[in-house]
Design a protein around this motif. Structure first.
Motif, PDB file in Angstrom:
ATOM      1  N   THR A 249      -3.652   0.818  -9.042  1.00 13.30           N
ATOM      2  CA  THR A 249      -3.876  -0.115  -8.277  1.00 13.30           C
ATOM      3  C   THR A 249      -4.275  -1.349  -9.083  1.00 13.30           C
ATOM      4  OG1 THR A 249      -4.597   1.199  -6.419  1.00 13.30           O
ATOM      5  CG2 THR A 249      -5.854  -1.038  -6.413  1.00 13.30           C
TER       6      THR A 249
ATOM      7  N   LEU B 211       0.755  -1.151  -0.022  1.00 15.86           N
ATOM      8  CA  LEU B 211      -0.052   0.055  -0.087  1.00 15.86           C
ATOM      9  C   LEU B 211       0.902   1.292  -0.187  1.00 15.86           C
ATOM     10  CD1 LEU B 211      -2.837   1.290   0.352  1.00 15.86           C
ATOM     11  CD2 LEU B 211      -2.353   1.026   2.746  1.00 15.86           C
TER      12      LEU B 211
ATOM     13  N   SER C 197      -3.325   4.544  -2.527  1.00 13.04           N
ATOM     14  CA  SER C 197      -4.494   5.541  -2.060  1.00 13.04           C
ATOM     15  C   SER C 197      -4.366   6.738  -2.393  1.00 13.04           C
ATOM     16  CB  SER C 197      -4.360   5.189  -0.584  1.00 13.04           C
ATOM     17  OG  SER C 197      -3.151   5.999   0.023  1.00 13.04           O
TER      18      SER C 197
ATOM     19  N   THR D 141      -1.507  -1.157  -4.140  1.00 14.70           N
ATOM     20  CA  THR D 141      -2.778  -0.405  -3.830  1.00 14.70           C
ATOM     21  C   THR D 141      -2.214   0.853  -3.599  1.00 14.70           C
ATOM     22  OG1 THR D 141      -3.813  -2.289  -2.702  1.00 14.70           O
ATOM     23  CG2 THR D 141      -4.604  -0.003  -2.343  1.00 14.70           C
TER      24      THR D 141
END
Length: 118
Positions: free
Chosen positions: A91, A11, A117, A115
């Protein structure tokens, strides 16, 4: 038996960087192309980047040109994907793949999740 093992996913915030690794084993890849492809939820798998194992020629999807860099370390039998300026649309599950030059990729890793964000 050919094995491709990816690592390095995770992430990250938009604008950040990640480096994916693909450890390859089981054969000589001198006449092969090594690639990275990705699949986002609800979308088809798409090409990201590829490199010729011997000559080092590189190819990129337009969507990642200038942000991603593919490379290989022959001594370590490893292919890398350096990803910078990451966007939420990057992503996806990223797959390492290998195939004879001029043919479809026929060896695949298990995939690693990236991923981004916002």
């Amino acid at each position: 038996q050919v094995q491709l093992v990816e690592s390095g996913g995770g992430l990250v915030q938009a604008g950040g960087s990640l480096r994916l690794s693909c450890a390859a084993s089981g054969r000589t890849f001198s006449s092969y192309a090594m690639g990275w492809l990705r699949q986002a939820p609800g979308k088809e798998r798409e090409f990201v980047a590829a490199i010729y194992w011997s000559g080092g020629n590189t190819y990129y999807a337009d969507s990642v040109k200038g942000r991603f860099t593919i490379s290989r370390d022959k001594a370590k039998n490893t292919v890398y994907l350096q990803m910078s300026s990451l966007k939420p649309e990057d992503t996806a599950v990223y797959y390492c793949a290998a195939g004879a030059i001029g043919e479809d990729f026929n060896y695949w890793g298990q995939g690693t999740q990236v991923t981004v964000s916002s």
